[in-house]
Design a protein around this motif. Structure first.
Motif, PDB file in Angstrom:
ATOM      1  N   PHE A 147       0.795  -1.233   0.000  1.00 49.79           N
ATOM      2  CA  PHE A 147       0.000   0.000   0.000  1.00 49.79           C
ATOM      3  C   PHE A 147       0.832   1.289   0.000  1.00 49.79           C
ATOM      4  O   PHE A 147       0.264   2.373  -0.043  1.00 49.79           O
ATOM      5  CB  PHE A 147      -0.916   0.034   1.242  1.00 49.79           C
ATOM      6  CG  PHE A 147      -1.829  -1.148   1.357  1.00 49.79           C
ATOM      7  CD1 PHE A 147      -2.999  -1.221   0.618  1.00 49.79           C
ATOM      8  CD2 PHE A 147      -1.523  -2.191   2.218  1.00 49.79           C
ATOM      9  CE1 PHE A 147      -3.847  -2.305   0.731  1.00 49.79           C
ATOM     10  CE2 PHE A 147      -2.371  -3.291   2.339  1.00 49.79           C
ATOM     11  CZ  PHE A 147      -3.527  -3.346   1.582  1.00 49.79           C
ATOM     12  N   GLY A 148       2.148   1.173   0.062  1.00 52.37           N
ATOM     13  CA  GLY A 148       2.993   2.346   0.255  1.00 52.37           C
ATOM     14  C   GLY A 148       2.822   3.430  -0.791  1.00 52.37           C
ATOM     15  O   GLY A 148       2.708   4.616  -0.474  1.00 52.37           O
ATOM     16  N   ARG A 149       2.800   3.047  -2.063  1.00 50.45           N
ATOM     17  CA  ARG A 149       2.683   4.045  -3.131  1.00 50.45           C
ATOM     18  C   ARG A 149       1.357   4.780  -3.063  1.00 50.45           C
ATOM     19  O   ARG A 149       1.284   5.995  -3.252  1.00 50.45           O
ATOM     20  CB  ARG A 149       2.835   3.374  -4.488  1.00 50.45           C
ATOM     21  CG  ARG A 149       4.242   2.893  -4.775  1.00 50.45           C
ATOM     22  CD  ARG A 149       4.367   2.365  -6.191  1.00 50.45           C
ATOM     23  NE  ARG A 149       5.723   1.932  -6.502  1.00 50.45           N
ATOM     24  CZ  ARG A 149       6.101   1.433  -7.664  1.00 50.45           C
ATOM     25  NH1 ARG A 149       5.193   1.304  -8.646  1.00 50.45           N
ATOM     26  NH2 ARG A 149       7.342   1.059  -7.861  1.00 50.45           N
ATOM     27  N   GLN A 150       0.278   4.045  -2.768  1.00 52.53           N
ATOM     28  CA  GLN A 150      -1.043   4.673  -2.671  1.00 52.53           C
ATOM     29  C   GLN A 150      -1.164   5.571  -1.438  1.00 52.53           C
ATOM     30  O   GLN A 150      -2.006   6.466  -1.400  1.00 52.53           O
ATOM     31  CB  GLN A 150      -2.140   3.593  -2.606  1.00 52.53           C
ATOM     32  CG  GLN A 150      -2.237   2.720  -3.843  1.00 52.53           C
ATOM     33  CD  GLN A 150      -1.417   1.456  -3.708  1.00 52.53           C
ATOM     34  OE1 GLN A 150      -0.319   1.478  -3.169  1.00 52.53           O
ATOM     35  NE2 GLN A 150      -1.967   0.348  -4.198  1.00 52.53           N
ATOM     36  N   PHE A 157       4.582   7.406   4.510  1.00 56.40           N
ATOM     37  CA  PHE A 157       4.208   6.171   5.200  1.00 56.40           C
ATOM     38  C   PHE A 157       4.842   6.118   6.581  1.00 56.40           C
ATOM     39  O   PHE A 157       4.172   5.834   7.583  1.00 56.40           O
ATOM     40  CB  PHE A 157       4.640   4.966   4.365  1.00 56.40           C
ATOM     41  CG  PHE A 157       4.309   3.640   4.988  1.00 56.40           C
ATOM     42  CD1 PHE A 157       3.057   3.066   4.802  1.00 56.40           C
ATOM     43  CD2 PHE A 157       5.247   2.954   5.748  1.00 56.40           C
ATOM     44  CE1 PHE A 157       2.753   1.834   5.372  1.00 56.40           C
ATOM     45  CE2 PHE A 157       4.947   1.733   6.324  1.00 56.40           C
ATOM     46  CZ  PHE A 157       3.694   1.171   6.132  1.00 56.40           C
ATOM     47  N   ALA A 158       6.127   6.394   6.659  1.00 53.38           N
ATOM     48  CA  ALA A 158       6.829   6.350   7.937  1.00 53.38           C
ATOM     49  C   ALA A 158       6.299   7.420   8.896  1.00 53.38           C
ATOM     50  O   ALA A 158       6.115   7.165  10.095  1.00 53.38           O
ATOM     51  CB  ALA A 158       8.329   6.531   7.713  1.00 53.38           C
ATOM     52  N   THR A 159       6.070   8.630   8.369  1.00 53.15           N
ATOM     53  CA  THR A 159       5.562   9.715   9.203  1.00 53.15           C
ATOM     54  C   THR A 159       4.177   9.384   9.762  1.00 53.15           C
ATOM     55  O   THR A 159       3.915   9.560  10.954  1.00 53.15           O
ATOM     56  CB  THR A 159       5.493  11.023   8.399  1.00 53.15           C
ATOM     57  OG1 THR A 159       6.807  11.370   7.954  1.00 53.15           O
ATOM     58  CG2 THR A 159       4.927  12.157   9.248  1.00 53.15           C
ATOM     59  N   ASN A 160       3.303   8.911   8.896  1.00 55.67           N
ATOM     60  CA  ASN A 160       1.941   8.605   9.328  1.00 55.67           C
ATOM     61  C   ASN A 160       1.899   7.426  10.284  1.00 55.67           C
ATOM     62  O   ASN A 160       1.119   7.422  11.243  1.00 55.67           O
ATOM     63  CB  ASN A 160       1.053   8.325   8.114  1.00 55.67           C
ATOM     64  CG  ASN A 160       0.772   9.573   7.302  1.00 55.67           C
ATOM     65  OD1 ASN A 160       0.749  10.677   7.833  1.00 55.67           O
ATOM     66  ND2 ASN A 160       0.559   9.405   6.013  1.00 55.67           N
ATOM     67  N   LEU A 161       2.730   6.436  10.052  1.00 58.37           N
ATOM     68  CA  LEU A 161       2.776   5.287  10.953  1.00 58.37           C
ATOM     69  C   LEU A 161       3.268   5.716  12.334  1.00 58.37           C
ATOM     70  O   LEU A 161       2.746   5.274  13.366  1.00 58.37           O
ATOM     71  CB  LEU A 161       3.688   4.205  10.373  1.00 58.37           C
ATOM     72  CG  LEU A 161       3.659   2.837  11.067  1.00 58.37           C
ATOM     73  CD1 LEU A 161       2.243   2.272  11.079  1.00 58.37           C
ATOM     74  CD2 LEU A 161       4.616   1.872  10.377  1.00 58.37           C
ATOM     75  N   GLY A 162       4.241   6.612  12.352  1.00 59.00           N
ATOM     76  CA  GLY A 162       4.712   7.147  13.630  1.00 59.00           C
ATOM     77  C   GLY A 162       3.631   7.930  14.357  1.00 59.00           C
ATOM     78  O   GLY A 162       3.507   7.856  15.586  1.00 59.00           O
ATOM     79  N   GLN A 163       2.816   8.674  13.606  1.00 56.65           N
ATOM     80  CA  GLN A 163       1.721   9.422  14.203  1.00 56.65           C
ATOM     81  C   GLN A 163       0.666   8.485  14.783  1.00 56.65           C
ATOM     82  O   GLN A 163       0.141   8.725  15.882  1.00 56.65           O
ATOM     83  CB  GLN A 163       1.096  10.348  13.159  1.00 56.65           C
ATOM     84  CG  GLN A 163      -0.016  11.242  13.689  1.00 56.65           C
ATOM     85  CD  GLN A 163       0.488  12.359  14.585  1.00 56.65           C
ATOM     86  OE1 GLN A 163       1.656  12.401  14.944  1.00 56.65           O
ATOM     87  NE2 GLN A 163      -0.409  13.263  14.957  1.00 56.65           N
ATOM     88  N   LEU A 164       0.343   7.421  14.074  1.00 60.29           N
ATOM     89  CA  LEU A 164      -0.631   6.452  14.588  1.00 60.29           C
ATOM     90  C   LEU A 164      -0.118   5.794  15.866  1.00 60.29           C
ATOM     91  O   LEU A 164      -0.898   5.528  16.787  1.00 60.29           O
ATOM     92  CB  LEU A 164      -0.920   5.385  13.526  1.00 60.29           C
ATOM     93  CG  LEU A 164      -1.590   5.852  12.233  1.00 60.29           C
ATOM     94  CD1 LEU A 164      -1.868   4.660  11.328  1.00 60.29           C
ATOM     95  CD2 LEU A 164      -2.879   6.620  12.523  1.00 60.29           C
ATOM     96  N   ALA A 165       1.190   5.548  15.917  1.00 58.33           N
ATOM     97  CA  ALA A 165       1.767   4.967  17.128  1.00 58.33           C
ATOM     98  C   ALA A 165       1.711   5.966  18.290  1.00 58.33           C
ATOM     99  O   ALA A 165       1.382   5.609  19.424  1.00 58.33           O
ATOM    100  CB  ALA A 165       3.210   4.539  16.862  1.00 58.33           C
ATOM    101  N   LYS A 166       1.990   7.218  18.001  1.00 57.23           N
ATOM    102  CA  LYS A 166       1.959   8.256  19.030  1.00 57.23           C
ATOM    103  C   LYS A 166       0.564   8.426  19.617  1.00 57.23           C
ATOM    104  O   LYS A 166       0.404   8.675  20.822  1.00 57.23           O
ATOM    105  CB  LYS A 166       2.449   9.577  18.437  1.00 57.23           C
ATOM    106  CG  LYS A 166       2.496  10.729  19.434  1.00 57.23           C
ATOM    107  CD  LYS A 166       3.021  11.989  18.764  1.00 57.23           C
ATOM    108  CE  LYS A 166       3.044  13.155  19.752  1.00 57.23           C
ATOM    109  NZ  LYS A 166       3.563  14.401  19.098  1.00 57.23           N
TER     110      LYS A 166
END
Length: 232
Positions: A147-150, A157-166
């Motif tokens: 799903f990375g390209r979409q 992807f990395a930024t958003n995943l970090g935000q979801l973890a936060k």
């Protein structure tokens, strides 16, 4: 009761969520009078209790009638109150589908195996199975490959995943994405699961070999799950 109620309310407001195995959380789940007092206390300040028998935590969220007053109306209305951009919300839905749908299927299957078909909204002494044996993580690299390209590319992807973890939606360990305290509480299974199962994402999940639960014995009204992601 007042002191215990004060402590639990303060902890929920300060920490946003607490484990359901916590003594005061368990009391709120098995003691109807205590739960009613807690819900009344939260309701007085425009909040409500989030409790899902399939989830490992309890939390608080805004009452629906308070959302406009808190988050604004019309052009000021946000799609979510966590400030997540659209690609982060899309990633959240993908992760939810990859983790929660298979977990729910395992929980339902396990309950059927032991003949437990009774729904206890206050939490039985032998609750639905939780933990690592039913909630399995997914590799970050695999999610990005699919799903990375979409979802905006590697940096987004990395930024958003970090935000979801936060925010408590996911936990990241050894490049694995695992269920966070709020992932199964803040998204309404009864509403979102049919959209995924019957929608376009279902085809993607089928191609990746992910099984999805098609039976849900607990309605939104019964399990107390929230309406939309990030409704806190």
């Amino acid at each position: 009761m007042d002191q215990a109620l004060n402590i639990l309310t303060a902890r929920l407001l300060a920490h946003r969520f607490i484990p359901r195995r916590d003594p005061l959380a368990r009391r709120a789940l098995v003691d109807e009078a205590f739960r009613e007092s807690l819900e009344r206390r939260l309701g007085e300040v425009g909040l409500r209790l989030l409790e899902n028998p399939y989830a490992e935590h309890i939390a608080v969220a805004l009452r629906p009638e308070m959302e406009d007053w808190v988050f604004g109306e019309g052009e000021n209305w946000l799609s979510n109150n966590m400030g997540l951009p659209r690609d982060a919300i899309a990633l959240l839905v993908v992760v939810w589908a990859l983790i929660i749908l298979p977990k729910r299927e395992r929980q339902i299957s396990r309950a059927e195996e032991i003949g437990d078909t009774q729904v206890d909204m206050f939490g039985a002494e032998k609750p639905i199975a939780h933990g690592d044996d039913v909630s399995v993580g997914v590799p970050e690299d695999a999610v990005y490959a699919d799903f990375g390209r979409q979802l905006g590319g590697k940096m987004r992807f990395a930024t958003n995943l970090g935000q979801l973890a936060k925010l408590g939606f996911v936990v990241r360990r050894n490049r694995m994405i695992q269920e966070g305290p709020l992932l199964d509480l803040m998204i309404d299974y009864a509403k979102l699961a049919p959209r995924i199962i019957n929608g376009a994402l279902a085809e993607v999940l089928k191609l990746s070999g992910t099984r999805i639960a098609v039976d849900e014995p607990v309605s939104a009204a019964e399990d107390g799950t929230d309406d939309e992601a990030g409704d806190e």
